[in-house]
Design a protein around this motif. Structure first.
Motif, PDB file in Angstrom:
ATOM      1  N   PRO A 110       0.806  -1.228   0.000  1.00 58.32           N
ATOM      2  CA  PRO A 110       0.000   0.000   0.000  1.00 58.32           C
ATOM      3  C   PRO A 110       0.838   1.278   0.000  1.00 58.32           C
ATOM      4  O   PRO A 110       0.375   2.318  -0.433  1.00 58.32           O
ATOM      5  CB  PRO A 110      -0.812  -0.100   1.300  1.00 58.32           C
ATOM      6  N   SER A 111       2.070   1.201   0.475  1.00 58.34           N
ATOM      7  CA  SER A 111       2.971   2.363   0.500  1.00 58.34           C
ATOM      8  C   SER A 111       3.486   2.725  -0.888  1.00 58.34           C
ATOM      9  O   SER A 111       4.180   3.723  -1.042  1.00 58.34           O
ATOM     10  CB  SER A 111       4.150   2.064   1.418  1.00 58.34           C
ATOM     11  N   GLY A 165      -4.558  -3.753   2.257  1.00 56.51           N
ATOM     12  CA  GLY A 165      -4.932  -2.504   1.616  1.00 56.51           C
ATOM     13  C   GLY A 165      -4.492  -1.293   2.409  1.00 56.51           C
ATOM     14  O   GLY A 165      -3.369  -1.231   2.887  1.00 56.51           O
ATOM     15  N   ARG A 166      -5.414  -0.358   2.588  1.00 56.84           N
ATOM     16  CA  ARG A 166      -5.063   0.960   3.118  1.00 56.84           C
ATOM     17  C   ARG A 166      -4.601   0.963   4.572  1.00 56.84           C
ATOM     18  O   ARG A 166      -3.709   1.722   4.953  1.00 56.84           O
ATOM     19  CB  ARG A 166      -6.277   1.864   2.962  1.00 56.84           C
ATOM     20  N   PHE A 167      -5.230   0.142   5.425  1.00 59.36           N
ATOM     21  CA  PHE A 167      -4.905   0.177   6.849  1.00 59.36           C
ATOM     22  C   PHE A 167      -4.043  -1.012   7.243  1.00 59.36           C
ATOM     23  O   PHE A 167      -4.359  -2.151   6.884  1.00 59.36           O
ATOM     24  CB  PHE A 167      -6.188   0.189   7.690  1.00 59.36           C
TER      25      PHE A 167
END
Length: 160
Positions: A9-10, A118-120
């Motif tokens: 995700p980074s 994903g994002r978290f």
């Protein structure tokens, strides 16, 4: 043979060159493309594993203990067990590195958990991985004696 790529995700793209399964646990080796401005992981240490980072293209800012360096193409830094370290790509260009973890430890399952989440960040899954690898990952700045019960709580296990 298919190429095993992990998209984090980074923005990092990790290509697995050797994993613990095909080295008998001896090593985990990747080539990673780090996007411009990547802040990288927080300062941490590994209780058992050694990591070696080699810059293939671009620049890598590395913290190794109290020392800070900027590495260019062809330069390598080796991080012995127990050494606080972090890295980043503060430039406006991608940086390509090769990293080898010996013996193969928690990095591959950590990367896969992060990519799947994903994002978290999947804190519960990361905590379980850290426990599975006997608390190899130690966050810098928080006493280790406090980290173990916190990892267990995050993992949903009763602290000992």
């Amino acid at each position: 043979m298919s190429i095993d790529r992990i998209q984090l995700p980074s923005g990092e793209t990790v290509t697995v060159l050797r994993n613990g399964a095909n080295t008998g646990g001896a090593a985990f080796e990747i080539e990673a493309l780090l996007p411009p401005g990547l802040s990288g992981p927080p300062a941490h240490r590994h209780r058992r594993g050694t990591e070696a980072f080699t810059v293939l293209d671009g620049e890598l800012r590395v913290r190794l203990g109290r020392d800070r360096r900027v590495l260019g193409p062809g330069e390598t830094v080796t991080v012995p067990p127990g050494t606080v370290h972090a890295f980043s790509n503060p430039t406006d260009r991608p940086t390509r590195i090769r990293m080898v973890e010996t013996p193969a430890g928690p990095l591959e399952p950590q990367f896969r958990a992060l990519a799947a989440a994903g994002r978290f960040p999947p804190l519960r899954r990361l905590a379980r991985i850290n426990i599975e690898y006997d608390y190899d990952y130690v966050q810098h700045g928080l006493p280790e004696v406090l980290q173990r019960p916190l990892w267990r709580l995050l993992a949903g296990r009763t602290p000992r």
